[in-house]
Design an enzyme around this catalytic site. Structure first.
Site, PDB file in Angstrom:
ATOM      1  N   ARG A  31     -25.479   2.827 -12.687  1.00 24.50           N
ATOM      2  CA  ARG A  31     -24.927   1.714 -13.467  1.00 24.50           C
ATOM      3  C   ARG A  31     -23.650   1.203 -12.812  1.00 24.50           C
ATOM      4  NH1 ARG A  31     -28.310   0.901 -17.491  1.00 24.50           N
ATOM      5  NH2 ARG A  31     -29.453   2.732 -18.233  1.00 24.50           N
ATOM      6  N   ASP A  32     -23.520  -0.122 -12.786  1.00 28.28           N
ATOM      7  CA  ASP A  32     -22.331  -0.763 -12.226  1.00 28.28           C
ATOM      8  C   ASP A  32     -21.128  -0.394 -13.085  1.00 28.28           C
ATOM      9  OD1 ASP A  32     -21.943  -3.598 -10.299  1.00 28.28           O
ATOM     10  OD2 ASP A  32     -20.309  -2.926 -11.605  1.00 28.28           O
ATOM     11  N   ILE A  33     -20.021  -0.042 -12.406  1.00 25.34           N
ATOM     12  CA  ILE A  33     -18.803   0.393 -13.099  1.00 25.34           C
ATOM     13  C   ILE A  33     -18.170  -0.756 -13.878  1.00 25.34           C
ATOM     14  CG2 ILE A  33     -17.066  -0.075 -11.304  1.00 25.34           C
ATOM     15  CD1 ILE A  33     -16.096   2.851 -11.744  1.00 25.34           C
ATOM     16  N   ASN A  89     -26.110  -9.837  -2.700  1.00 24.01           N
ATOM     17  CA  ASN A  89     -25.116 -10.711  -2.078  1.00 24.01           C
ATOM     18  C   ASN A  89     -24.931 -10.336  -0.614  1.00 24.01           C
ATOM     19  OD1 ASN A  89     -24.534 -12.042  -4.551  1.00 24.01           O
ATOM     20  ND2 ASN A  89     -23.212 -10.322  -5.158  1.00 24.01           N
ATOM     21  N   VAL A  98     -18.875  -4.573  -1.481  1.00 26.62           N
ATOM     22  CA  VAL A  98     -19.168  -3.222  -0.985  1.00 26.62           C
ATOM     23  C   VAL A  98     -20.216  -3.376   0.118  1.00 26.62           C
ATOM     24  CG1 VAL A  98     -20.019  -0.915  -1.531  1.00 26.62           C
ATOM     25  CG2 VAL A  98     -18.664  -2.168  -3.230  1.00 26.62           C
ATOM     26  N   HIS A 102     -26.961  -3.462  -1.700  1.00 21.91           N
ATOM     27  CA  HIS A 102     -27.307  -3.048  -3.059  1.00 21.91           C
ATOM     28  C   HIS A 102     -27.961  -4.213  -3.766  1.00 21.91           C
ATOM     29  CE1 HIS A 102     -23.109  -4.323  -2.674  1.00 21.91           C
ATOM     30  NE2 HIS A 102     -23.255  -4.944  -3.822  1.00 21.91           N
ATOM     31  N   HIS A 104     -28.514  -5.831  -7.225  1.00 23.92           N
ATOM     32  CA  HIS A 104     -28.081  -5.862  -8.631  1.00 23.92           C
ATOM     33  C   HIS A 104     -29.317  -6.091  -9.503  1.00 23.92           C
ATOM     34  CE1 HIS A 104     -23.636  -6.598  -7.947  1.00 23.92           C
ATOM     35  NE2 HIS A 104     -24.081  -7.005  -6.774  1.00 23.92           N
TER      36      HIS A 104
END
Ligand code: 5GP
Ligand code: ZN
Length: 116
Positions: A31-33, A89, A98, A102, A104
């Protein structure tokens, strides 16, 4: 392969904790922070690849596995039928912060189009 000082490689090797929701031979997801939707999960390859520009032909199976992961995560979170968005992205203008690719996976609310 892991890269020194890569935040997501550190999550992969357990140096930095994360709420991991999916694991396979080629990918993990957590999970994204700073979640921007009720479901906001990041799917990453176990192989360190810095940006989309660095994806090689030999990586095609790994990249495909990120989408298999996204499908599983959407099902787990109960958003598959309502709908969800996947975004990767690339570099600064797209907002990549980052530099370990990744995907999303975002859902659980109405998504706007086009993205900002
Ligand atoms: P990008 O902007 O590169 O497409 O997405 C990077 C994402 O990583 C952001 O949504 C950000 O909130 C997330 N992120 C940054 N640091 C961490 C962290 O330490 N743990 C987790 N779980 N997510 C992070
Ligand atoms: Zn990395």
């Amino acid at each position: 392969m892991s890269e020194e000082n890569c935040l997501f490689c550190k999550i992969l090797n357990g140096e930095i904790p994360a709420d991991i929701v999916y694991e396979s031979d080629t990918a993990i997801a957590f999970r994204d922070i700073n979640a921007k939707a009720p479901t906001h999960v990041l799917v990453i390859p176990r192989k360190h690849i810095s940006t989309m520009n660095d994806i090689e032909v030999d990586d095609e199976t790994v990249i495909g596995s990120l989408y298999t992961a996204a499908r599983e995560i959407a099902a787990q979170d109960g958003i598959a039928e309502d709908g969800y968005r996947t975004v990767m992205n690339c570099n600064e203008s797209a907002g990549q912060t980052v530099f370990h690719i990744h995907l999303h996976v975002m859902g659980g609310r109405q998504m706007a189009w086009p993205p900002g």
